[in-house]
Each structure stands twice: as structure tokens, then as C-alpha cells.
Design a protein around this motif. Structure first.
Motif, short mmCIF file in Angstrom:
data_model
loop_
_atom_site.label_atom_id
_atom_site.label_comp_id
_atom_site.label_asym_id
_atom_site.label_seq_id
_atom_site.Cartn_x
_atom_site.Cartn_y
_atom_site.Cartn_z
N ALA A 1 -4.72 62.19 -6.01
CA ALA A 1 -4.47 61.58 -4.69
C ALA A 1 -3.19 62.18 -4.13
CB ALA A 1 -4.33 60.06 -4.81
N ALA A 2 -3.04 62.09 -2.83
CA ALA A 2 -1.84 62.59 -2.16
C ALA A 2 -0.63 61.73 -2.52
CB ALA A 2 -2.06 62.58 -0.65
N PRO A 3 0.58 62.31 -2.49
CA PRO A 3 1.78 61.53 -2.82
C PRO A 3 1.93 60.26 -1.99
CG PRO A 3 2.31 63.86 -2.74
CD PRO A 3 0.89 63.72 -2.25
N ALA A 4 1.60 60.32 -0.72
CA ALA A 4 1.73 59.12 0.13
C ALA A 4 0.83 57.99 -0.36
CB ALA A 4 1.40 59.46 1.58
N ASP A 5 -0.37 58.33 -0.85
CA ASP A 5 -1.27 57.30 -1.38
C ASP A 5 -0.73 56.70 -2.66
OD1 ASP A 5 -3.01 57.82 0.73
OD2 ASP A 5 -4.19 59.26 -0.44
N VAL A 6 -0.13 57.55 -3.50
CA VAL A 6 0.47 57.07 -4.75
C VAL A 6 1.65 56.15 -4.44
CG1 VAL A 6 1.62 57.74 -6.89
CG2 VAL A 6 -0.29 59.12 -6.02
N MET A 7 2.53 56.58 -3.53
CA MET A 7 3.71 55.78 -3.20
C MET A 7 3.30 54.46 -2.55
SD MET A 7 6.90 55.51 -3.69
CE MET A 7 7.66 57.08 -4.01
N HIS A 8 2.21 54.46 -1.80
CA HIS A 8 1.72 53.21 -1.19
C HIS A 8 1.39 52.18 -2.28
CE1 HIS A 8 -0.22 50.53 1.64
NE2 HIS A 8 -1.24 50.46 0.79
N VAL A 9 0.74 52.61 -3.35
CA VAL A 9 0.42 51.70 -4.45
C VAL A 9 1.68 51.26 -5.17
CG1 VAL A 9 -0.78 51.49 -6.68
CG2 VAL A 9 -1.94 52.53 -4.72
N ILE A 10 2.61 52.19 -5.42
CA ILE A 10 3.87 51.85 -6.08
C ILE A 10 4.64 50.80 -5.28
CG2 ILE A 10 6.18 52.74 -6.68
CD1 ILE A 10 4.74 55.39 -7.47
N PRO B 1 0.16 42.39 -10.07
CA PRO B 1 -0.59 41.60 -11.06
C PRO B 1 -2.06 42.02 -11.18
CG PRO B 1 0.80 40.16 -9.76
CD PRO B 1 0.84 41.52 -9.10
N GLU B 2 -2.61 42.68 -10.16
CA GLU B 2 -4.01 43.12 -10.20
C GLU B 2 -4.23 44.32 -11.11
OE1 GLU B 2 -5.38 43.86 -6.23
OE2 GLU B 2 -4.66 41.92 -5.50
N TRP B 3 -3.17 45.13 -11.33
CA TRP B 3 -3.41 46.38 -12.05
C TRP B 3 -2.42 46.72 -13.17
CZ3 TRP B 3 0.21 50.33 -11.79
CH2 TRP B 3 1.10 50.30 -10.73
N THR B 4 -1.30 46.02 -13.26
CA THR B 4 -0.33 46.41 -14.28
C THR B 4 -0.57 45.77 -15.64
OG1 THR B 4 1.19 44.66 -13.67
CG2 THR B 4 1.49 46.80 -12.59
N LEU C 1 1.82 54.28 -16.15
CA LEU C 1 1.23 55.48 -15.55
C LEU C 1 -0.29 55.43 -15.58
CD1 LEU C 1 3.61 58.29 -16.86
CD2 LEU C 1 3.38 57.47 -14.50
N ALA C 2 -0.87 54.98 -16.69
CA ALA C 2 -2.33 54.86 -16.78
C ALA C 2 -2.85 53.86 -15.75
CB ALA C 2 -2.75 54.47 -18.19
N GLY C 3 -2.17 52.73 -15.62
CA GLY C 3 -2.57 51.72 -14.64
C GLY C 3 -2.43 52.22 -13.22
N LEU C 4 -1.32 52.93 -12.95
CA LEU C 4 -1.10 53.49 -11.62
C LEU C 4 -2.20 54.50 -11.27
CD1 LEU C 4 0.71 53.79 -9.10
CD2 LEU C 4 1.98 55.55 -10.36
N LYS C 5 -2.49 55.39 -12.20
CA LYS C 5 -3.53 56.41 -11.98
C LYS C 5 -4.87 55.74 -11.67
CE LYS C 5 -5.94 60.22 -14.32
NZ LYS C 5 -5.77 61.31 -13.35
N LYS C 6 -5.25 54.77 -12.49
CA LYS C 6 -6.52 54.08 -12.30
C LYS C 6 -6.56 53.37 -10.94
CE LYS C 6 -9.57 50.73 -14.52
NZ LYS C 6 -9.75 49.80 -15.63
#
Length: 149
Positions: free
Chosen positions: A13-22, A29-32, A136-141
């Protein structure tokens, strides 16, 4: 950051999409897994979280703490511990690097943890590594599933 542990992962995914999730603390609580509650206590002029209260339950470690976030660039965020029941320090960062045509991102997570109870350095580094790898695994998923929608 003093002694720290770090690890990297590539996310499709693009960096902006990753930072949006971060930056979307309300959804942690939904993904960590370990974060049971997340509450933004203060935001900056751009609406980004400056202080966040997190309630963790990571099995042996249960804590209610507040972190202060510094948004260094669109590709980097740091945090430091403001207050905690169990921790003396919790300093970390996410650094994002675009890959290829910008549709992939290398995410590097750095973390330094110091608990109020004495722990051997080796055990502390192992705990940091487990936290980082799970995050990192949770963020990627999460990012890859959101970008598929």
C-alpha cells in the motif's frame, strides 16, 4: 532513543494509506490485539493525535498509559511515555519509506521499553521484539485489507 529494538516489514500500500491506519487510534482495538481501549486526549492544529490513552492487555502485561505523539513528517511519527502504571519508558517510532512506484511501503518500527519491575536486558529486548513483530503483522494485515475494500 537509547537502547531500542527495531524491525521492518513491506506493506502492499502507499505510505499515505499506511500512515492513515497508524494515525487512526480509535480503531486500534479492532486490529492490534493488545490494545483494548484507545482514547485521543489532545490533538494538534492539523487534527492529529498529540496525546493518546491506551489500555493494554498483553497477557502478563496489563497497563493503562498515555503516550505523546510527534508527527515529524508525512512518513514518520514518534511517541514517548507521559504516564503509566507499569512502565518507566515507552519510546517508539514508525518510519515509512515508499518503494517501487509508491504503491508499496517499507515500515520500520523502533521501540524502547523500560518497566518499573526489574527485568534482564535480554528479556526486555525479547519483549520489545514480540511487541514490534505483532504490531507490524497487525498493521500489514489491516492496511492491506482496508486497501482491498
Amino acid at each position: 532513543m537509547a537502547e531500542h529494538t527495531s524491525s521492518s516489514i513491506t506493506i502492499e500500500a502507499a505510505p499515505a494509506d499506511v500512515m492513515h491506519v497508524i494515525a487512526d487510534f480509535a480503531r486500534y482495538p479492532e486490529w492490534t490485539g493488545e490494545v483494548k481501549e484507545a482514547e485521543i486526549l489532545a490533538t494538534d492544529d492539523l487534527g492529529r493525535a498529540e496525546q493518546v490513552r491506551l489500555v493494554l492487555d498483553a497477557g502478563a502485561i496489563k497497563d493503562d498509559h498515555v503516550l505523546a505523539y510527534t508527527w515529524n513528517s508525512p512518513y514518520e511519527v514518534d511517541w514517548t511515555l507521559v504516564k503509566s502504571q507499569m512502565l518507566r519508558a515507552l519510546d517508539g517510532s514508525y518510519a515509512l519509506a515508499p518503494l517501487g512506484d509508491g504503491d508499496r511501503t517499507q515500515v520500520t518500527y523502533r521501540l524502547a521499553v523500560d518497566v518499573k519491575i526489574p527485568l534482564l536486558g535480554m528479556i526486555k529486548r525479547k519483549a520489545e521484539k514480540v511487541i514490534i513483530d505483532r504490531a507490524l503483522a497487525g498493521l500489514k494485515k489491516r492496511v492491506e485489507s482496508v486497501s482491498q475494500d
